[in-house]
Motif scaffolding. Sequence first.
Motif: not given
Length: 133
Positions: A60-61, A78-85
């Motif tokens: 995310s950052l 439309g590509v699925p995005i999984i955020f990690i932080a």
Amino acid sequence: MGSPHQFVAVVDDDDAVCRALKRSLRSAGIEAETFNSGEAFLDMLSSADSSLPGCLIVDSLMPGMGGLELQRQLAPTGVPIIFIAATLDEAVRGKALARGAAEYLKKLVDSALLISTVRMALVLPHVPPSDSP
């Protein structure tokens, strides 16, 4: 799981995180490519022979283009995005999920949770979000 050429793109400025996520994904039979910035990922996409990943795992950052900006630029695909932080910033988490993120996870996520989240994202239809509220 989809097309035989389907892969997961990991975009994180921390090389150790990229290696760990790639190792976890590969141990589950999921092909992964890593990029150390949003710009590097977009450069890869702009090459003539590149294809969209099945999903993205995005920090995310990051310096330069952050995860939310990358999500904004990729929204039409439309590509699925999984955020990690590293830390869960509720404001950023809320924006990411409101804009259609598949999930928002804390770094050093349990490998089983990561794999199940990626598998879920890989079966989501790649439909760009509508412009309606």
